[in-house]
Design a protein around this motif. Structure first.
Motif, mmCIF file in Angstrom:
data_model
loop_
_atom_site.group_PDB
_atom_site.id
_atom_site.type_symbol
_atom_site.label_atom_id
_atom_site.label_comp_id
_atom_site.label_asym_id
_atom_site.label_seq_id
_atom_site.Cartn_x
_atom_site.Cartn_y
_atom_site.Cartn_z
ATOM 1 N N PRO A 1 76.847 4.063 -55.153
ATOM 2 C CA PRO A 1 77.320 3.087 -54.168
ATOM 3 C C PRO A 1 78.297 2.084 -54.767
ATOM 4 N N ASP A 2 78.271 1.912 -56.106
ATOM 5 C CA ASP A 2 79.188 0.967 -56.732
ATOM 6 C C ASP A 2 80.635 1.407 -56.655
ATOM 7 N N ILE A 3 80.872 2.610 -56.162
ATOM 8 C CA ILE A 3 82.238 3.123 -56.145
ATOM 9 C C ILE A 3 83.110 2.353 -55.153
ATOM 10 N N ALA B 1 84.752 10.657 -50.384
ATOM 11 C CA ALA B 1 84.584 10.445 -48.943
ATOM 12 C C ALA B 1 83.340 11.173 -48.437
ATOM 13 N N GLU B 2 83.130 12.400 -48.918
ATOM 14 C CA GLU B 2 81.958 13.159 -48.478
ATOM 15 C C GLU B 2 80.672 12.456 -48.897
ATOM 16 N N TYR B 3 80.688 11.905 -50.105
ATOM 17 C CA TYR B 3 79.507 11.181 -50.585
ATOM 18 C C TYR B 3 79.243 9.969 -49.690
ATOM 19 N N LEU B 4 80.301 9.213 -49.410
ATOM 20 C CA LEU B 4 80.135 8.008 -48.588
ATOM 21 C C LEU B 4 79.666 8.372 -47.178
ATOM 22 N N ALA B 5 80.203 9.461 -46.645
ATOM 23 C CA ALA B 5 79.892 9.793 -45.256
ATOM 24 C C ALA B 5 78.528 10.462 -45.119
ATOM 25 N N PHE B 6 78.254 11.428 -45.999
ATOM 26 C CA PHE B 6 77.068 12.244 -45.748
ATOM 27 C C PHE B 6 75.875 11.862 -46.620
ATOM 28 N N ASP B 7 76.087 11.049 -47.672
ATOM 29 C CA ASP B 7 74.950 10.528 -48.435
ATOM 30 C C ASP B 7 74.642 9.097 -48.036
ATOM 31 N N LEU B 8 75.701 8.296 -47.837
ATOM 32 C CA LEU B 8 75.481 6.882 -47.532
ATOM 33 C C LEU B 8 75.624 6.581 -46.039
#
Lengths: 481, 401
Positions: A100-102, A249-256
């Motif tokens: 999340p620090d990204i 973007a995928e991490y932000l959208a589908f993990d967070l």
């Protein structure tokens, strides 16, 4: 026991692989390094190249066979002395660390920080190439995003999870338009968790800085992840950059579970970098020297936008494609248009007339609009009004053509109505302020105000109920304008 | 999979494939067992045409091959088809639909195979005696996959990098369409409809030009029509169908014997109007006679009232053959009445001002397929309106004499 031994041996070999340095480069040209006889190398693996001065460069294996291993050196192959070049195969694909620090960070094309802050550490690392999504796992995008721009909301609505490029030309305000959309985009009547991923490939410092300022002025900088590759930086980095950005973007959208808007500028520079490498590799060129796989390659990037079933987040993708010499049939915009769900095309003519945003209405299109608008989403008449505006404007352009030949005085009454409609449409509906945020109801009311310049017989795309409710032709004509 | 399945013999019976799309069924018909192509630049509505066919065609099985296209298009089908009912059987559309998905971000080698997977599935159902429609979106992506594989194999590129065997592979693929007597003695058919995505919308590129030689029905999509949101954007000048003569018999038996005549006349008016539009662009509308003005303006009846069809309007999305013919009949009737009235001296402006024209253009979305009575009612109303004008001017004429 024997199983364990095999694993052990495999581990040793892999470990050995990344420990060893090879010094068998046989040739180096245009960013590619040719190696002979290296066993056990995987396609797409990362490579570190150390030259005689001790400088380390990053690379990637782009072709392997029994005879030759081809390495694409991201920082270029200038000043490589083949006798004194050591190559280390890292035995791992390109990955980006994710946490999340990204948010709020700035990276280069390879995902290394360029904001002076320490690198991101995380146990979670993902391959930048992602994986194709099974269509059955996708959810169909249908949430209308209000951008506050009439020509977009009214005629080419954007929905969450859509990929909608801006086709532009040099000197046209595509950056200002993209920035305005980033500033104003929201669901009507709703606040939600969002993030912006900004990927700049081969852009000038001033363009990149313009975006940074926009993000900072509107107070969203903490929700932005930036990937920058400026015009004077290695072109080959541009091949990894959009993939790294989309992995984030995928991490932000589908993990967070965030709603992510990805802005990519400029895809033309990406395609040119691809052509550079393809030519060096000796791939068969298709059109204008671009490789035959340009379509698939672009699709690997664009298709990563979308929504996934049972995940609340979404990736909305807005690439900027500058059309070389304003030619929409050039392979890059052409293939982009075949992959993306519509396109917003900017017009030089409108721009010269001082219309902002200079959206060229006839070729612009949003394919997902039909399911994102209507009764419960925007307004019941939205779809028909958009169709009518398109049809009337197309007719008005014909009339304008005619008027330029025979003179406006020779036109019939109805044709003169069309002429004044087209003027008003361009100036008042398409044109608006850079900081003007119009609600969708406002946009549709404005549309009806303009359609009221035309008699109801000319409006066959709307139904009689719409006409009774919104059309005020007689009044419009009675009013002195 | 790459070899066609055997059958007893080809069957030359003719039955049109009804898609419920007016421009397709009435103007450029396709038969069961036929082969068609839908070429068009991006944004011209290839996928919408293909999806409309997949929705409404009167076939037993529909196979939709998403070959190198968008993932969301397949999601759209997966989402919307279960909710739609087949107008011919009343059952859910999804029950008769098969999807073969190779989206643009999936491996290229699989893309080359996906078309063959689709057509082999089609043959499986054909052999059971079903009428199968296979829709391939898009064959250009398949050809590109062929090119990519050929490039990797080091084969000599010919046109635009495509291998020399492109034309023969395309021909062999389309040859798998047809109506046959199956080995089991039944009769089944495969109709192949391939979308073509020519780069830059240039129909002279290899895939489009080879396909054009192979198929018998060619639904060319036009950018100009799509830009004016005239959908389906099938261009009536560029398109052709080699099945018109054989279909006219079916229409004569099942709908109306005047079908072929009316179709030809409407096409004639359309091309005449195009010609007039060119003249107007040179010399202005004043140079036209009233009759020509009427043709130029009245052609909107056909363009808006018949050809243009909204896939999103529930009343208009599927149009039964009866309604198709009734609409065409109605527009021609108005057009003829107009020509007669002009001969009586009615000014063309007065004709064009009639609210009847706009009403006629809205008919398609006003009355559904079941409301043929109401359509007939409108025809009567239109007739009496024209009768009134005729009487008025006949007396006028007498008075003047």
């Amino acid at each position: 026991m024997s199983m364990r031994n095999t694993e052990r041996r495999l581990y040793d070999r892999c470990k050995g692989m990344s420990d060893k340095e090879y010094r068998m480069a046989s040739a180096a040209r245009s960013g590619l390094l040719y190696m002979r006889g290296v066993p056990g190398v995987a396609l797409g693996d990362r490579v570190v190249v150390r030259d005689h001065s001790g400088r380390r460069r990053n690379g990637q294996v782009i072709r392997t066979s029994n005879e030759v291993v081809l390495i694409q050196v991201l920082e270029g192959t200038d000043n490589l002395d083949l006798e004194r070049t050591w190559v280390r195969f890292l035995d791992q694909p390109f990955e980006v660390p994710l946490s999340p620090d990204i948010l709020g960070r700035v990276f280069n094309g390879l995902g290394q920080p360029r904001d002076g802050r320490p690198p991101l550490f995380s146990r979670l690392r993902r391959n930048v190439n992602g994986a194709p999504v099974n269509p059955a796992a996708r959810a169909y995008p249908r949430e209308f995003i209000q951008t506050g721009i009439s020509a977009v909301d009214g005629l080419n609505s954007l929905v969450r999870g859509q990929k909608l490029p801006i086709f532009s030309g040099s000197g046209l305000p595509h950056n200002r338009l993209a920035a305005q959309i980033v500033r104003q985009a929201r669901l009507p009547g709703g606040e939600s968790q969002f993030a912006v991923v900004f990927a700049a490939m081969g852009v000038s410092f001033s363009d990149a800085d313009f975006f940074r300022k926009t993000f900072s002025d509107s107070g969203v900088l903490r929700n932005v992840v930036m990937f920058l590759n400026l015009a004077d930086e290695p072109a080959i980095e541009r091949l990894i950059l959009p993939r790294a950005a989309l992995t984030v973007a995928e991490y932000l959208a589908f993990d967070l579970d965030l709603h992510v808007l990805v802005v990519m500028t400029d895809m033309t520079h990406y395609a040119e970098a691809l052509r550079e490498v393809a030519t060096a590799k000796g791939d068969v060129p298709a059109r204008k020297g671009y490789p035959g796989y340009l379509y698939s390659d672009l699709a690997e990037i664009y298709e990563r936008a979308g929504r996934i079933r049972e995940r609340p987040g979404s990736i909305t993708l807005m690439p900027v494609v500058s059309m070389p010499s304003d030619d929409i049939t050039h392979p890059i915009p052409d293939l982009t248009g075949y992959i993306t769900e519509g396109q917003l095309v900017l017009s030089r003519t409108l721009n010269n007339l001082g219309v902002y945003p200079p959206l060229d209405i006839p070729p612009s299109l949003s394919r997902l609009m039909k399911d994102g608008i209507g009764k419960d989403l925007t307004r019941e008449d939205h779809g028909r009004v958009a169709g009518q505006l398109y049809a009337s404007y197309a007719r008005a352009l014909e009339v304008r053509n005619l008027a330029s030949i025979i003179g406006a005085d020779e036109l019939s009454d109805i044709d003169r109505d069309y002429l004044s409609f087209s003027e008003a449409f361009e100036q008042r509906f398409v044109g608006q302020g850079e900081h003007e945020d119009r609600g969708i109801a406002e946009t549709l009311d404005l549309a009806w105000e303009l359609l009221s310049l035309l008699p109801s017989q000319a409006l066959t795309r709307v139904n009689t109920a719409d006409l009774a409710k919104y059309h005020h032709w007689q009044e419009a004509r009675a009013e002195p304008s | 999979m790459r070899n066609p399945r055997p059958y007893r013999q080809r069957d030359d019976a003719v039955e049109p494939l009804l898609t419920g799309q007016r421009i397709l069924d009435t103007f450029f018909p396709l038969v069961k067992g036929g082969r068609a192509a839908v070429p068009g630049p991006f944004g011209a509505g290839k996928t919408m045409v293909q999806q409309q066919i997949a929705r409404w065609a009167d076939a037993d099985i529909v196979i939709y091959v998403g070959c190198g296209e968008r993932g969301n298009e397949l999601v759209d089908i997966l989402d919307s088809f279960p909710k739609l009912t087949d107008p011919n059987t009343g059952r859910s559309l999804m029950e008769r639909t098969l999807l073969v998905a190779n989206t643009s971000n999936m491996p290229v080698v699989a893309r080359e195979a996906s078309i063959y997977v689709g057509v082999t599935l089609a043959e499986y159902f054909r052999d059971q005696g079903y009428d199968v429609v296979m829709v391939a979106d898009s064959t250009s992506r398949w050809a590109e996959a062929l090119r990519e594989v050929a490039g990797r194999l080091g084969q000599m590129p010919v046109e635009e990098g495509y291998p020399a065997y492109l034309a023969s592979r395309l021909a062999a693929f389309y040859e798998r369409a047809g109506r046959v007597k199956t080995l089991a003695g039944g009769s089944g058919s495969i109709t192949l409809i391939g979308a073509v995505s020519p780069p830059g919308g240039d129909f002279s590129e290899p895939v489009t030009s080879h396909t054009k030689e192979i198929v018998k029905t060619f639904w060319a999509l036009s950018k100009e029509l799509a830009d004016a949101r005239h959908y389906p954007a099938v261009d009536w000048v560029e398109s052709f169908s080699g099945y018109v003569a054989s279909c006219s018999q079916w229409w004569a038996e099942h709908v109306d014997p005047r079908w072929a005549e009316y179709r030809a006349e409407a096409l004639g008016i359309l091309s005449q109007a195009d010609e007039l539009a060119r003249i107007v662009n040179l010399v202005g509308p004043e140079a036209l006679s009233p009759q020509q003005r009427w043709t130029l303006e009245g052609v909107a009846l056909f363009k808006e009232g018949v050809l243009q069809q909204s896939a999103l309007d529930p009343l208009d999305s599927y149009c039964s053959p009866q309604k198709q013919f009734a609409l065409l009949d109605q527009m021609l009737a108005i057009y003829h009445a107009g020509v007669q009235l002009l001969a009586l001296g009615v000014p063309v402006q007065e004709l064009l001002r009639m609210p009847l024209l706009a009403q006629a253009q809205r008919l398609k979305g006003t009355y559904g397929n079941q409301q043929m009575q109401e359509l007939a009612g409108f025809a009567a109303q239109a007739n009496s309106e024209f009768e009134r004008l005729r009487n008025e001017y006949a007396q006028h004429g007498k008075a003047a004499v």
